[in-house]
Design a protein around this motif. Structure first.
Motif, mmCIF file in Angstrom:
data_model
loop_
_atom_site.group_PDB
_atom_site.id
_atom_site.type_symbol
_atom_site.label_atom_id
_atom_site.label_comp_id
_atom_site.label_asym_id
_atom_site.label_seq_id
_atom_site.Cartn_x
_atom_site.Cartn_y
_atom_site.Cartn_z
ATOM 1 N N ALA A 1 0.823 -1.209 0.000
ATOM 2 C CA ALA A 1 0.000 0.000 0.000
ATOM 3 C C ALA A 1 0.855 1.257 0.000
ATOM 4 N N ASP A 2 2.089 1.144 -0.460
ATOM 5 C CA ASP A 2 2.980 2.311 -0.561
ATOM 6 C C ASP A 2 2.577 3.100 -1.801
ATOM 7 N N THR A 3 1.994 4.267 -1.612
ATOM 8 C CA THR A 3 1.509 5.065 -2.740
ATOM 9 C C THR A 3 2.576 5.995 -3.304
ATOM 10 N N TYR A 4 3.786 5.939 -2.773
ATOM 11 C CA TYR A 4 4.884 6.758 -3.294
ATOM 12 C C TYR A 4 5.879 5.929 -4.099
ATOM 13 N N GLY A 5 6.139 4.722 -3.661
ATOM 14 C CA GLY A 5 7.114 3.890 -4.363
ATOM 15 C C GLY A 5 6.910 2.420 -4.050
ATOM 16 N N ALA A 6 5.879 1.825 -4.614
ATOM 17 C CA ALA A 6 5.614 0.400 -4.378
ATOM 18 C C ALA A 6 6.755 -0.438 -4.949
ATOM 19 N N SER A 7 7.145 -1.484 -4.222
ATOM 20 C CA SER A 7 8.318 -2.261 -4.647
ATOM 21 C C SER A 7 8.201 -3.757 -4.412
ATOM 22 N N GLN A 8 7.125 -4.214 -3.787
ATOM 23 C CA GLN A 8 7.046 -5.626 -3.449
ATOM 24 C C GLN A 8 7.030 -6.518 -4.688
ATOM 25 N N ALA A 9 6.394 -6.095 -5.767
ATOM 26 C CA ALA A 9 6.374 -6.905 -6.987
ATOM 27 C C ALA A 9 7.783 -7.112 -7.523
ATOM 28 N N GLN A 10 8.602 -6.062 -7.480
ATOM 29 C CA GLN A 10 9.979 -6.186 -7.954
ATOM 30 C C GLN A 10 10.814 -7.041 -7.011
ATOM 31 N N LEU A 11 10.617 -6.874 -5.700
ATOM 32 C CA LEU A 11 11.389 -7.654 -4.733
ATOM 33 C C LEU A 11 11.136 -9.147 -4.895
ATOM 34 N N LEU A 12 9.910 -9.512 -5.232
ATOM 35 C CA LEU A 12 9.553 -10.927 -5.316
ATOM 36 C C LEU A 12 9.413 -11.415 -6.754
ATOM 37 N N ALA A 13 9.870 -10.605 -7.715
ATOM 38 C CA ALA A 13 9.885 -11.001 -9.128
ATOM 39 C C ALA A 13 8.510 -11.430 -9.620
ATOM 40 N N VAL A 14 7.507 -10.614 -9.312
ATOM 41 C CA VAL A 14 6.140 -10.880 -9.751
ATOM 42 C C VAL A 14 5.799 -9.905 -10.871
ATOM 43 N N LEU A 15 5.418 -10.433 -12.021
ATOM 44 C CA LEU A 15 5.005 -9.598 -13.146
ATOM 45 C C LEU A 15 3.500 -9.395 -13.073
ATOM 46 N N ASP A 16 3.086 -8.173 -12.821
ATOM 47 C CA ASP A 16 1.664 -7.887 -12.693
ATOM 48 C C ASP A 16 1.229 -6.906 -13.773
ATOM 49 N N GLU A 17 0.309 -7.347 -14.616
ATOM 50 C CA GLU A 17 -0.229 -6.455 -15.636
ATOM 51 C C GLU A 17 -1.154 -5.415 -15.017
ATOM 52 N N VAL A 18 -1.830 -5.783 -13.969
ATOM 53 C CA VAL A 18 -2.733 -4.878 -13.261
ATOM 54 C C VAL A 18 -2.346 -4.888 -11.790
ATOM 55 N N PRO A 19 -2.133 -3.708 -11.160
ATOM 56 C CA PRO A 19 -1.805 -3.697 -9.738
ATOM 57 C C PRO A 19 -2.926 -4.304 -8.908
ATOM 58 N N GLY A 20 -2.582 -5.308 -8.124
ATOM 59 C CA GLY A 20 -3.602 -6.029 -7.371
ATOM 60 C C GLY A 20 -4.339 -5.167 -6.376
#
Length: 518
Positions: free
Chosen positions: A270-289
């Motif tokens: 829920a970081d609205t300034y710099g979300a990074s969890q997808a990159q940390l866990l190598a998850v490719l998301d076409e739409v932010p969950g």
């Protein structure tokens, strides 16, 4: 005395409903609004004690219902006759009392009685009673006001409007719930043939046709299991002052250490300034969950199955709700919607770990406008819903100063218990025996208790970041992982040594499966 009422319903119901309401003995129609914007303006001006809205009104969603409740306006929902989906939609938006759009005056008066006259402390329902006894139809002398019950049964309790907030209202066996009113000479719940009755609120789990497996031995193919009542999940918010404190790394690894196939966890970015969890866990998301979940919550369509679909499993027992790809999309995470997302996370998982941005200041220039979105609303909403807050700082003079000031600022936003974590602990910036010096500094200037120290372990963190995995997968015996495992033990209230041994064995098994040749 009649109460002032405003309407905002779809055009096809507007004329008939206004005429029926004009004959009511409980209310008087003072304004007929054409759309949501006019409704909110009228309510903000202090006109109306009750608002009647229809499920098919263009622009109506959960945030509008919440705005009406913020103005202390009672909301009566109307929906097309025999349209159970529209009724459920209104319930999910927080409308506690609903009625068919073609209901007659007696049925509307019965629903208004339930809305305007909430039950007293003594109003209860017999434990184990599936549904409350029906109130007489409109043809009886006391329809909508008097109560008739089978012999030996206490009179049914009238419902109260659903409470707002991040956590759903807990219902016990004696609680009254939402009212469904219908037509055919009486307001009645869908599927009932006589009178109108008071039913408990429809939980998301009630809308599913699954077998309801909810125990440790439940079949994994039965879908996500709902957690309610005493077993409701907990929300842990990971926050830290501005700077590279390692907050996101702590959040990801804390969620992984808390997660278990029998006690799952959800990691929410829920970081609205710099979300990074997808990159940390190598998850490719076409739409932010998280944005998709918030949008579904606004539309009243978020349930456990939808949330489970939007939060993929990245490790056995651990799901990830990815964050916004750009900071300028922050208005998509409205406060009410995120609160609903966290409430559903409680039902889906034992632990919900939320990674939030550092800024917590309010938008003072917009504080007079309660409908304006808050730039830092996501972080503030998460802190309001938190059962525990993990505060992360860095082990250097600048980071410790920011941490001390951040702890003081945090006290004004949450009363949840907090755990303080200091990362990158090393002798260089603070001198010999860094752990003792950091503990003494924070105890003296911030009044903290024991501090969780995460030693500098750049090799392990680099390996995890390179492979897009967690420390438990790439460096299960590293010093940083051991420290974060101790933090998870403290948060979960588990015995440290046995938990550490179990987690180490599980990590080795999971890693061997990931690295095994195909």
């Amino acid at each position: 005395m009649t109460q002032p009422l405003v309407t905002a319903v779809a055009p096809r119901w507007e004329v008939g409903l206004a005429g029926t309401l004009s004959r009511s003995s409980r209310v008087r129609v003072v304004r007929r609004c054409a759309d949501v914007a006019e409704l909110l303006g009228v309510v903000a001006a202090g006109v109306g004690r009750v608002a009647v809205v229809s499920s098919d009104l263009r622009g109506l969603d959960r945030s509008v219902v919440d705005a009406l409740e913020d103005q202390d306006v009672l909301v009566l929902g109307v929906h097309p006759p025999d349209d159970e989906a529209a009724e459920r939609l209104l319930r999910r938006w927080g409308v506690a009392v609903t009625v068919h759009a073609d209901a007659d005056t007696a049925a509307l008066d019965g629903a208004l009685v339930a809305l305007l006259d909430p039950p007293g402390p003594a109003a209860t329902r017999t434990p184990g009673q599936g549904r409350s006894p029906a109130i007489p139809a409109a043809g009886s002398a006391d329809a909508g006001v008097g109560e008739s019950t089978p012999e030996g049964d206490p009179p049914p309790a009238r419902p109260t409007p659903a409470l707002r907030g991040g956590r759903p209202r807990e219902e016990g066996p004696d609680d009254a719930g939402s009212v469904v009113a219908g037509s055919d000479d009486a307001a009645r719940p869908a599927g009932h043939e006589d009178g109108w009755a008071m039913d408990r609120p429809v939980a998301d789990g009630d809308l599913d046709d699954g077998d309801g497996a909810d125990g440790p031995g439940a079949d994994e193919g039965a879908g996500p299991k709902e957690r309610t009542g005493p077993d409701e999940g907990e929300v842990v918010v990971v926050w830290g002052p501005v700077g590279s404190s390692g907050r996101s790394t702590v959040a990801a690894n804390l969620a992984a250490e808390l997660a278990d196939p029998l006690q799952p966890a959800v990691l929410v970015d829920a970081d609205t300034y710099g979300a990074s969890q997808a990159q940390l866990l190598a998850v490719l998301d076409e739409v932010p969950g998280v944005a998709a979940a918030a949008r579904a919550a606004d539309q009243g369509q978020l349930d456990r199955e939808t949330l489970a679909r939007l939060a993929p499993e990245v490790r056995p027992g651990l799901r990830l709700l990815t964050g916004l790809p750009r900071a300028d999309r922050w208005p998509e995470l409205r406060d009410v919607a995120l609160a609903d997302v966290l409430a559903q996370c409680r039902r889906l998982a034992r632990w919900t770990v939320v990674d939030v941005a550092p800024p917590l200041e309010q938008d003072e220039e917009l504080s007079f406008d309660t409908l304006a979105p808050r730039r830092n609303g996501a972080a503030l909403t998460a802190l309001e819903a938190a059962d525990r807050v993990v505060v992360v700082g860095t082990a250097d003079p600048v980071g410790l100063q920011r941490l001390v000031r951040g702890l003081d600022e945090l006290a004004g936003h949450t009363v949840a218990p907090r755990s303080v974590v200091v990362t990158r602990v090393r002798p260089g910036p603070v001198g010999p025996d860094p752990g003792r010096r950091i503990q003494e500094t924070l105890t003296r200037f911030a009044g903290t208790g024991p501090v969780h120290l995460v030693p500098e372990d750049q090799d392990a963190l680099d390996a995890a970041l390179l492979h897009g995995r967690l420390l438990a997968e790439v460096r299960p015996r590293s010093a940083a992982r051991t420290a974060l495992l101790g933090l998870a033990d403290a948060v979960a209230g588990r015995e440290p040594q046995s938990r550490r041994e179990r987690a180490a064995g599980r990590s080795r098994g999971w890693l061997s499966r990931r690295l095994a040749p195909a």
